[in-house]
Motif scaffolding. Structure first.
Motif, PDB file in Angstrom:
ATOM      1  N   ASN A  10       0.852  -1.174   0.000  1.00  0.00           N
ATOM      2  CA  ASN A  10       0.000   0.000   0.000  1.00  0.00           C
ATOM      3  C   ASN A  10       0.897   1.237   0.000  1.00  0.00           C
ATOM      4  O   ASN A  10       1.727   1.400   0.900  1.00  0.00           O
ATOM      5  CB  ASN A  10      -0.900  -0.028   1.236  1.00  0.00           C
ATOM      6  CG  ASN A  10      -1.903   1.089   1.273  1.00  0.00           C
ATOM      7  OD1 ASN A  10      -1.721   2.125   0.651  1.00  0.00           O
ATOM      8  ND2 ASN A  10      -2.966   0.889   2.032  1.00  0.00           N
ATOM      9  N   PRO A  11       0.741   2.134  -0.970  1.00  0.00           N
ATOM     10  CA  PRO A  11       1.594   3.322  -1.017  1.00  0.00           C
ATOM     11  C   PRO A  11       1.356   4.284   0.151  1.00  0.00           C
ATOM     12  O   PRO A  11       2.149   5.210   0.354  1.00  0.00           O
ATOM     13  CB  PRO A  11       1.234   3.972  -2.359  1.00  0.00           C
ATOM     14  CG  PRO A  11      -0.100   3.440  -2.699  1.00  0.00           C
ATOM     15  CD  PRO A  11      -0.190   2.079  -2.091  1.00  0.00           C
ATOM     16  N   ASP A  12       0.302   4.048   0.936  1.00  0.00           N
ATOM     17  CA  ASP A  12       0.047   4.876   2.112  1.00  0.00           C
ATOM     18  C   ASP A  12       0.888   4.465   3.322  1.00  0.00           C
ATOM     19  O   ASP A  12       0.727   5.006   4.402  1.00  0.00           O
ATOM     20  CB  ASP A  12      -1.436   4.840   2.493  1.00  0.00           C
ATOM     21  CG  ASP A  12      -2.305   5.650   1.552  1.00  0.00           C
ATOM     22  OD1 ASP A  12      -1.757   6.500   0.815  1.00  0.00           O
ATOM     23  OD2 ASP A  12      -3.528   5.436   1.546  1.00  0.00           O
ATOM     24  N   TYR A  13       1.758   3.482   3.136  1.00  0.00           N
ATOM     25  CA  TYR A  13       2.673   3.061   4.205  1.00  0.00           C
ATOM     26  C   TYR A  13       4.100   3.421   3.817  1.00  0.00           C
ATOM     27  O   TYR A  13       4.521   3.183   2.693  1.00  0.00           O
ATOM     28  CB  TYR A  13       2.586   1.555   4.456  1.00  0.00           C
ATOM     29  CG  TYR A  13       1.415   1.164   5.308  1.00  0.00           C
ATOM     30  CD1 TYR A  13       1.568   0.894   6.662  1.00  0.00           C
ATOM     31  CD2 TYR A  13       0.140   1.067   4.761  1.00  0.00           C
ATOM     32  CE1 TYR A  13       0.487   0.534   7.444  1.00  0.00           C
ATOM     33  CE2 TYR A  13      -0.946   0.706   5.535  1.00  0.00           C
ATOM     34  CZ  TYR A  13      -0.763   0.445   6.881  1.00  0.00           C
ATOM     35  OH  TYR A  13      -1.836   0.094   7.654  1.00  0.00           O
ATOM     36  N   VAL A  23      10.579  -0.616  10.200  1.00  0.00           N
ATOM     37  CA  VAL A  23       9.234  -0.217  10.612  1.00  0.00           C
ATOM     38  C   VAL A  23       8.450   0.304   9.405  1.00  0.00           C
ATOM     39  O   VAL A  23       9.027   0.802   8.442  1.00  0.00           O
ATOM     40  CB  VAL A  23       9.246   0.864  11.713  1.00  0.00           C
ATOM     41  CG1 VAL A  23       9.894   0.352  12.979  1.00  0.00           C
ATOM     42  CG2 VAL A  23       9.929   2.126  11.258  1.00  0.00           C
ATOM     43  N   ILE A  24       7.125   0.149   9.491  1.00  0.00           N
ATOM     44  CA  ILE A  24       6.250   0.776   8.515  1.00  0.00           C
ATOM     45  C   ILE A  24       5.317   1.702   9.283  1.00  0.00           C
ATOM     46  O   ILE A  24       4.862   1.390  10.388  1.00  0.00           O
ATOM     47  CB  ILE A  24       5.452  -0.244   7.670  1.00  0.00           C
ATOM     48  CG1 ILE A  24       4.641  -1.200   8.530  1.00  0.00           C
ATOM     49  CG2 ILE A  24       6.373  -0.994   6.736  1.00  0.00           C
ATOM     50  CD1 ILE A  24       3.689  -2.068   7.724  1.00  0.00           C
ATOM     51  N   VAL A  25       5.078   2.857   8.680  1.00  0.00           N
ATOM     52  CA  VAL A  25       4.250   3.881   9.302  1.00  0.00           C
ATOM     53  C   VAL A  25       3.135   4.242   8.328  1.00  0.00           C
ATOM     54  O   VAL A  25       3.405   4.583   7.175  1.00  0.00           O
ATOM     55  CB  VAL A  25       5.089   5.139   9.635  1.00  0.00           C
ATOM     56  CG1 VAL A  25       4.239   6.207  10.282  1.00  0.00           C
ATOM     57  CG2 VAL A  25       6.286   4.774  10.501  1.00  0.00           C
ATOM     58  N   PRO A  26       1.883   4.165   8.790  1.00  0.00           N
ATOM     59  CA  PRO A  26       0.777   4.519   7.901  1.00  0.00           C
ATOM     60  C   PRO A  26       0.662   6.026   7.731  1.00  0.00           C
ATOM     61  O   PRO A  26       0.953   6.798   8.649  1.00  0.00           O
ATOM     62  CB  PRO A  26      -0.445   3.955   8.623  1.00  0.00           C
ATOM     63  CG  PRO A  26      -0.065   3.960  10.060  1.00  0.00           C
ATOM     64  CD  PRO A  26       1.422   3.727  10.091  1.00  0.00           C
ATOM     65  N   ALA A  30      -4.620   5.306   5.457  1.00  0.00           N
ATOM     66  CA  ALA A  30      -4.156   4.165   6.252  1.00  0.00           C
ATOM     67  C   ALA A  30      -3.977   4.531   7.719  1.00  0.00           C
ATOM     68  O   ALA A  30      -4.177   3.693   8.595  1.00  0.00           O
ATOM     69  CB  ALA A  30      -2.848   3.623   5.682  1.00  0.00           C
ATOM     70  N   SER A  31      -3.630   5.778   8.006  1.00  0.00           N
ATOM     71  CA  SER A  31      -3.419   6.183   9.393  1.00  0.00           C
ATOM     72  C   SER A  31      -4.727   6.212  10.186  1.00  0.00           C
ATOM     73  O   SER A  31      -4.710   6.176  11.411  1.00  0.00           O
ATOM     74  CB  SER A  31      -2.724   7.544   9.462  1.00  0.00           C
ATOM     75  OG  SER A  31      -3.556   8.553   8.935  1.00  0.00           O
ATOM     76  N   ALA A  91      -1.725  -2.945   4.798  1.00  0.00           N
ATOM     77  CA  ALA A  91      -0.378  -2.575   4.380  1.00  0.00           C
ATOM     78  C   ALA A  91      -0.024  -3.195   3.033  1.00  0.00           C
ATOM     79  O   ALA A  91       0.773  -2.644   2.286  1.00  0.00           O
ATOM     80  CB  ALA A  91       0.646  -2.993   5.435  1.00  0.00           C
ATOM     81  N   VAL A  92      -0.645  -4.341   2.728  1.00  0.00           N
ATOM     82  CA  VAL A  92      -0.462  -5.008   1.449  1.00  0.00           C
ATOM     83  C   VAL A  92      -1.825  -5.158   0.810  1.00  0.00           C
ATOM     84  O   VAL A  92      -2.801  -5.517   1.467  1.00  0.00           O
ATOM     85  CB  VAL A  92       0.224  -6.381   1.625  1.00  0.00           C
ATOM     86  CG1 VAL A  92       0.197  -7.181   0.337  1.00  0.00           C
ATOM     87  CG2 VAL A  92       1.659  -6.211   2.100  1.00  0.00           C
ATOM     88  N   LEU A  93      -1.873  -4.867  -0.490  1.00  0.00           N
ATOM     89  CA  LEU A  93      -3.140  -4.896  -1.221  1.00  0.00           C
ATOM     90  C   LEU A  93      -3.160  -6.036  -2.218  1.00  0.00           C
ATOM     91  O   LEU A  93      -2.161  -6.324  -2.873  1.00  0.00           O
ATOM     92  CB  LEU A  93      -3.313  -3.572  -1.977  1.00  0.00           C
ATOM     93  CG  LEU A  93      -3.221  -2.301  -1.137  1.00  0.00           C
ATOM     94  CD1 LEU A  93      -3.221  -1.083  -2.043  1.00  0.00           C
ATOM     95  CD2 LEU A  93      -4.348  -2.238  -0.132  1.00  0.00           C
TER      96      LEU A  93
END
Length: 95
Positions: A10-13, A23-26, A30-31, A91-93
């Motif tokens: 997901n490009p929003d992460y 780490v991944i941050v939304p 996504a947040s 996080a994954v689509l």
């Protein structure tokens, strides 16, 4: 999951390495669904890097097995677990 199913991150992460931690941050939409940040081990970070481009489950398993010297069965189990957990947080689509 079918091995022909296709996935991408997901490009929003946003992915970052912070003091040796992956780490991944939304961000954006996504947040609102996932607040905070998620951590990944090195195998998760490897799969995340592959998902920069759309990939099939079969391709992810093949590359994962080659990288970590795993059987096809173990690779399928590990990759599927990762994808299911990442999809639970969007996080994954699935493409």
């Amino acid at each position: 999951m079918d091995t022909s199913s296709r996935f991408r991150r997901n490009p929003d992460y946003i992915f970052r390495e912070i003091v040796g931690e992956s780490v991944i941050v939304p961000t954006g939409k996504a947040s609102k669904q996932f607040q905070g940040m998620g951590t990944m081990n090195r195998t998760g970070a490897f799969l995340w890097s592959l998902l920069e481009q759309e990939r099939s489950l079969g391709e992810l398993c093949q590359r994962f097995a080659a990288e970590y010297d795993l059987t096809e069965e173990q690779s399928l189990r590990d990759v599927t677990d990762f994808l299911e957990a990442a999809q639970a947080h969007s996080a994954v689509l699935l493409c």
